[in-house]
Write a protein that holds these residues in place. Structure first.
Motif, PDB file in Angstrom:
ATOM      1  N   GLU A 138      -2.433  -1.532  -8.705  1.00 53.09           N
ATOM      2  CA  GLU A 138      -3.118  -0.544  -7.855  1.00 53.09           C
ATOM      3  C   GLU A 138      -4.584  -0.897  -7.635  1.00 53.09           C
ATOM      4  OE1 GLU A 138      -2.091   2.962 -10.091  1.00 53.09           O
ATOM      5  OE2 GLU A 138      -0.401   3.411  -8.750  1.00 53.09           O
ATOM      6  N   ARG A 139      -5.206  -1.574  -8.605  1.00 52.92           N
ATOM      7  CA  ARG A 139      -6.611  -1.975  -8.453  1.00 52.92           C
ATOM      8  C   ARG A 139      -6.781  -3.153  -7.505  1.00 52.92           C
ATOM      9  NH1 ARG A 139      -6.645  -0.989 -13.961  1.00 52.92           N
ATOM     10  NH2 ARG A 139      -6.501  -3.192 -14.538  1.00 52.92           N
ATOM     11  N   TRP A 140      -5.858  -4.097  -7.499  1.00 54.50           N
ATOM     12  CA  TRP A 140      -6.101  -5.366  -6.846  1.00 54.50           C
ATOM     13  C   TRP A 140      -5.172  -5.702  -5.687  1.00 54.50           C
ATOM     14  CZ3 TRP A 140     -10.706  -6.599  -7.857  1.00 54.50           C
ATOM     15  CH2 TRP A 140     -11.264  -6.263  -9.099  1.00 54.50           C
ATOM     16  N   LEU A 141      -4.038  -5.040  -5.573  1.00 55.74           N
ATOM     17  CA  LEU A 141      -3.100  -5.311  -4.495  1.00 55.74           C
ATOM     18  C   LEU A 141      -3.098  -4.150  -3.499  1.00 55.74           C
ATOM     19  CD1 LEU A 141      -0.181  -6.748  -6.671  1.00 55.74           C
ATOM     20  CD2 LEU A 141      -1.887  -8.043  -5.360  1.00 55.74           C
ATOM     21  N   VAL A 142      -2.445  -4.344  -2.381  1.00 54.68           N
ATOM     22  CA  VAL A 142      -2.412  -3.343  -1.300  1.00 54.68           C
ATOM     23  C   VAL A 142      -1.059  -2.624  -1.347  1.00 54.68           C
ATOM     24  CG1 VAL A 142      -2.549  -3.005   1.189  1.00 54.68           C
ATOM     25  CG2 VAL A 142      -3.918  -4.814   0.094  1.00 54.68           C
ATOM     26  N   PRO A 143      -1.052  -1.293  -1.536  1.00 59.40           N
ATOM     27  CA  PRO A 143       0.227  -0.569  -1.611  1.00 59.40           C
ATOM     28  C   PRO A 143       1.000  -0.635  -0.288  1.00 59.40           C
ATOM     29  CG  PRO A 143      -1.644   0.902  -2.028  1.00 59.40           C
ATOM     30  CD  PRO A 143      -2.198  -0.419  -1.676  1.00 59.40           C
ATOM     31  N   VAL A 144       2.307  -0.723  -0.420  1.00 63.17           N
ATOM     32  CA  VAL A 144       3.225  -0.761   0.720  1.00 63.17           C
ATOM     33  C   VAL A 144       4.348   0.219   0.403  1.00 63.17           C
ATOM     34  CG1 VAL A 144       4.860  -2.226   1.990  1.00 63.17           C
ATOM     35  CG2 VAL A 144       2.705  -3.202   1.153  1.00 63.17           C
ATOM     36  N   SER A 145       4.811   0.957   1.406  1.00 63.66           N
ATOM     37  CA  SER A 145       5.931   1.858   1.136  1.00 63.66           C
ATOM     38  C   SER A 145       7.204   1.035   0.920  1.00 63.66           C
ATOM     39  CB  SER A 145       6.120   2.867   2.269  1.00 63.66           C
ATOM     40  OG  SER A 145       6.524   2.217   3.438  1.00 63.66           O
ATOM     41  N   LEU A 146       8.067   1.558   0.093  1.00 61.87           N
ATOM     42  CA  LEU A 146       9.287   0.855  -0.296  1.00 61.87           C
ATOM     43  C   LEU A 146      10.096   0.423   0.927  1.00 61.87           C
ATOM     44  CD1 LEU A 146      10.686   0.069  -2.952  1.00 61.87           C
ATOM     45  CD2 LEU A 146      11.947   2.196  -2.808  1.00 61.87           C
ATOM     46  N   ASP A 147      10.178   1.278   1.926  1.00 66.63           N
ATOM     47  CA  ASP A 147      10.988   0.965   3.108  1.00 66.63           C
ATOM     48  C   ASP A 147      10.274   0.047   4.105  1.00 66.63           C
ATOM     49  OD1 ASP A 147       9.202   2.994   3.790  1.00 66.63           O
ATOM     50  OD2 ASP A 147      10.568   3.910   5.221  1.00 66.63           O
ATOM     51  N   GLN A 148       9.018  -0.279   3.863  1.00 63.77           N
ATOM     52  CA  GLN A 148       8.256  -1.179   4.746  1.00 63.77           C
ATOM     53  C   GLN A 148       8.009  -2.545   4.110  1.00 63.77           C
ATOM     54  OE1 GLN A 148       7.258  -0.352   7.997  1.00 63.77           O
ATOM     55  NE2 GLN A 148       8.684   1.307   7.573  1.00 63.77           N
ATOM     56  N   ARG A 149       8.659  -2.820   2.992  1.00 62.23           N
ATOM     57  CA  ARG A 149       8.429  -4.091   2.301  1.00 62.23           C
ATOM     58  C   ARG A 149       8.845  -5.273   3.171  1.00 62.23           C
ATOM     59  NH1 ARG A 149      13.014  -1.950  -1.353  1.00 62.23           N
ATOM     60  NH2 ARG A 149      14.809  -3.133  -0.618  1.00 62.23           N
ATOM     61  N   GLN A 150       8.150  -6.378   2.965  1.00 63.54           N
ATOM     62  CA  GLN A 150       8.377  -7.596   3.736  1.00 63.54           C
ATOM     63  C   GLN A 150       8.419  -8.796   2.786  1.00 63.54           C
ATOM     64  OE1 GLN A 150       5.684  -8.097   7.170  1.00 63.54           O
ATOM     65  NE2 GLN A 150       4.811  -6.130   6.566  1.00 63.54           N
ATOM     66  N   PRO A 151       9.043  -9.886   3.223  1.00 64.88           N
ATOM     67  CA  PRO A 151       8.983 -11.090   2.398  1.00 64.88           C
ATOM     68  C   PRO A 151       7.529 -11.441   2.064  1.00 64.88           C
ATOM     69  CG  PRO A 151      10.589 -11.374   4.150  1.00 64.88           C
ATOM     70  CD  PRO A 151       9.850 -10.083   4.430  1.00 64.88           C
ATOM     71  N   GLY A 152       7.314 -11.838   0.816  1.00 65.48           N
ATOM     72  CA  GLY A 152       5.970 -12.139   0.336  1.00 65.48           C
ATOM     73  C   GLY A 152       5.324 -10.988  -0.408  1.00 65.48           C
ATOM     74  N   ASP A 153       5.927  -9.806  -0.364  1.00 64.54           N
ATOM     75  CA  ASP A 153       5.386  -8.663  -1.103  1.00 64.54           C
ATOM     76  C   ASP A 153       5.721  -8.778  -2.584  1.00 64.54           C
ATOM     77  OD1 ASP A 153       4.132  -7.313   0.989  1.00 64.54           O
ATOM     78  OD2 ASP A 153       5.880  -6.081   1.444  1.00 64.54           O
ATOM     79  N   VAL A 154       4.875  -8.152  -3.393  1.00 63.12           N
ATOM     80  CA  VAL A 154       5.078  -8.077  -4.838  1.00 63.12           C
ATOM     81  C   VAL A 154       5.889  -6.821  -5.121  1.00 63.12           C
ATOM     82  CG1 VAL A 154       3.942  -7.835  -7.081  1.00 63.12           C
ATOM     83  CG2 VAL A 154       2.889  -9.257  -5.292  1.00 63.12           C
ATOM     84  N   LEU A 155       6.997  -6.985  -5.824  1.00 65.43           N
ATOM     85  CA  LEU A 155       7.840  -5.860  -6.230  1.00 65.43           C
ATOM     86  C   LEU A 155       7.618  -5.586  -7.709  1.00 65.43           C
ATOM     87  CD1 LEU A 155      11.224  -6.921  -4.569  1.00 65.43           C
ATOM     88  CD2 LEU A 155       9.351  -5.597  -3.559  1.00 65.43           C
ATOM     89  N   LEU A 156       7.479  -4.306  -8.060  1.00 65.73           N
ATOM     90  CA  LEU A 156       7.379  -3.904  -9.464  1.00 65.73           C
ATOM     91  C   LEU A 156       8.633  -3.135  -9.849  1.00 65.73           C
ATOM     92  CD1 LEU A 156       3.654  -2.755  -9.808  1.00 65.73           C
ATOM     93  CD2 LEU A 156       4.642  -5.031 -10.142  1.00 65.73           C
ATOM     94  N   PHE A 157       9.071  -3.333 -11.088  1.00 65.70           N
ATOM     95  CA  PHE A 157      10.335  -2.772 -11.557  1.00 65.70           C
ATOM     96  C   PHE A 157      10.163  -1.998 -12.859  1.00 65.70           C
ATOM     97  CE2 PHE A 157      11.112  -6.662  -9.251  1.00 65.70           C
ATOM     98  CZ  PHE A 157      12.230  -6.403  -8.477  1.00 65.70           C
ATOM     99  N   ARG A 158      10.969  -0.958 -13.015  1.00 61.65           N
ATOM    100  CA  ARG A 158      11.160  -0.266 -14.295  1.00 61.65           C
ATOM    101  C   ARG A 158      12.575  -0.592 -14.761  1.00 61.65           C
ATOM    102  NH1 ARG A 158       7.078   3.476 -14.689  1.00 61.65           N
ATOM    103  NH2 ARG A 158       6.403   4.400 -12.728  1.00 61.65           N
ATOM    104  N   TRP A 159      12.720  -0.869 -16.046  1.00 62.66           N
ATOM    105  CA  TRP A 159      14.062  -1.171 -16.556  1.00 62.66           C
ATOM    106  C   TRP A 159      14.932   0.066 -16.610  1.00 62.66           C
ATOM    107  CZ3 TRP A 159      14.560  -5.703 -15.356  1.00 62.66           C
ATOM    108  CH2 TRP A 159      13.762  -6.749 -15.762  1.00 62.66           C
TER     109      TRP A 159
END
Length: 158
Positions: free
Chosen positions: A83-104
């Protein structure tokens, strides 16, 4: 420490080509050196350095079970840094090259990161496996909690 961000826009095709060059890098906890070793965060850190310059803040040491061992705000350190260093994107607007974060699992802290590739693929460093590109199947997709782009990333151009 202040990040020295590149003034050049970031072409997502170039970013994905760079991420693919990490494939085969062995898994090494806390490392971030292409070919030598990295963990999931190390892959993101390495791409940051390649395209944006110096890392924006020092990386604190973390144990492999840091998320399970932490309580409260400390448990979400990966999410807070994104949240400090990357640009938020909505889940449905994700594009190739985006960083995805996961919860197990539900209620657990964010603990894994990867790069969305083309054709619903994921490039990530996986423990005991290393950096791979694999299908972003249902098991992975349902664990995505946040999406971010690198600063300056241009829209995807196939």
């Amino acid at each position: 420490m202040e990040a020295h961000l590149s003034a050049e826009p970031l072409d997502r095709r170039v970013l994905l080509a760079a991420a693919r060059r990490w494939i085969g890098t062995p898994y090494r906890h806390q490392a971030s050196l292409k070919g030598a070793g990295c963990d999931c965060l190390g892959l993101i850190r390495g791409l940051w350095r390649e395209y944006l310059g110096d890392e924006p803040e020092p990386l604190p040491p973390y144990a492999p079970d840091w998320a399970e061992a932490a309580d409260g705000p400390e448990a979400e350190t990966l999410l807070a840094a994104a949240e400090r260093w990357l640009v938020p994107v909505s889940l449905d607007q994700r594009q190739p090259g985006d960083v995805l974060l996961f919860r197990w699992r539900d209620g657990a802290p964010v603990k894994h990161a990867g790069i969305l590739s083309t054709g619903a693929q994921l490039i990530h460093a996986y423990e005991r496996v290393g950096v791979i590109e694999c299908p972003l199947g249902t098991a992975w997709a349902r664990r995505i909690t946040h999406v971010f782009s690198f600063p300056g990333a241009l829209p995807w151009q196939p």
